[in-house]
Design an enzyme around this catalytic site. Structure first.
Site, mmCIF file in Angstrom:
data_model
loop_
_atom_site.group_PDB
_atom_site.id
_atom_site.type_symbol
_atom_site.label_atom_id
_atom_site.label_comp_id
_atom_site.label_asym_id
_atom_site.label_seq_id
_atom_site.Cartn_x
_atom_site.Cartn_y
_atom_site.Cartn_z
ATOM 1 N N ASP A 43 0.859 -1.180 0.000
ATOM 2 C CA ASP A 43 0.000 0.000 0.000
ATOM 3 C C ASP A 43 0.898 1.234 0.000
ATOM 4 O O ASP A 43 1.785 1.361 0.842
ATOM 5 C CB ASP A 43 -0.900 -0.002 1.244
ATOM 6 N N ASN A 51 -1.599 13.640 -4.287
ATOM 7 C CA ASN A 51 -2.598 14.101 -5.258
ATOM 8 C C ASN A 51 -3.153 15.470 -4.881
ATOM 9 O O ASN A 51 -3.307 16.347 -5.736
ATOM 10 C CB ASN A 51 -3.740 13.097 -5.379
ATOM 11 N N HIS A 56 -3.055 15.187 -9.581
ATOM 12 C CA HIS A 56 -3.120 13.758 -9.897
ATOM 13 C C HIS A 56 -1.999 13.313 -10.833
ATOM 14 O O HIS A 56 -1.620 12.137 -10.823
ATOM 15 C CB HIS A 56 -4.499 13.404 -10.469
ATOM 16 N N ASP A 60 0.096 9.983 -10.309
ATOM 17 C CA ASP A 60 0.304 9.013 -11.385
ATOM 18 C C ASP A 60 1.791 8.746 -11.598
ATOM 19 O O ASP A 60 2.207 7.596 -11.758
ATOM 20 C CB ASP A 60 -0.323 9.503 -12.690
ATOM 21 N N ASP A 86 -4.025 2.531 -5.023
ATOM 22 C CA ASP A 86 -2.680 2.673 -4.451
ATOM 23 C C ASP A 86 -2.180 1.352 -3.881
ATOM 24 O O ASP A 86 -1.353 1.322 -2.993
ATOM 25 C CB ASP A 86 -2.659 3.765 -3.378
#
Length: 159
Positions: A43, A51, A56, A60, A86
């Site tokens: 995780d 973000n 974002h 990414d 994630d």
């Protein structure tokens, strides 16, 4: 078409659907032949924070960077997939618990020592990893649940 159906568009890694199919096959192989496979759940730390703070695109870029680290540090016989926003999962074959734990420490060290440059910003990467071995009567859901619980224990212990 098959590539797009079985792989994550962002990272190029196998997606959740393909991963589950592969996991089912590994479980059957382990149960039939006594092979040893560890399922690792990873995780990403603070993806929402990245973000929110950087957009974002930064999140990414972080996911793509992490995918490259994971893919570049497993053996050909192993597998890494992006199974959620994630979350990543890895299948590592024929390693005992000591070697799995060393692999996890190595991956965490690589992840934490990577600085991602994005729009003149340096982003730090972090992740929590937990694992479980395939058991003699395991189902996909039972194995995934144990690995998920181990990952959350790891996250609590580190945080």
């Amino acid at each position: 078409m098959e590539m797009r159906a079985n792989h994550d568009a962002l990272t190029g890694l196998p997606n959740r659907r393909f991963f589950i199919e592969s996991l089912e096959k590994r479980i059957m192989r382990c149960q039939r032949y006594g092979d040893n496979t560890a399922l690792l759940f990873l995780d990403v730390d603070d993806l929402k924070v990245v973000n929110d703070a950087h957009g974002h695109g930064a999140g990414d870029a972080l996911l793509v960077c992490l995918a490259k680290i994971l893919k570049g540090n497993i053996r050909v016989c192993d597998m890494v997939a992006r199974i959620g926003g994630d979350e990543f999962a890895l299948l590592l074959d024929n390693l005992d618990a000591d070697r799995v734990e060393k692999k996890i420490l190595s991956l965490i060290d690589l992840i934490q020592s990577t600085d991602l440059k994005y729009n003149d910003q340096v982003l730090k990467l972090g992740a929590a990893i937990g694992y479980s071995f395939v058991g003699p009567a395991d189902t996909v859901s039972a194995l995934m649940s144990r690995a998920d619980e181990a990952m959350y224990r790891s996250k609590r212990d580190d945080g």
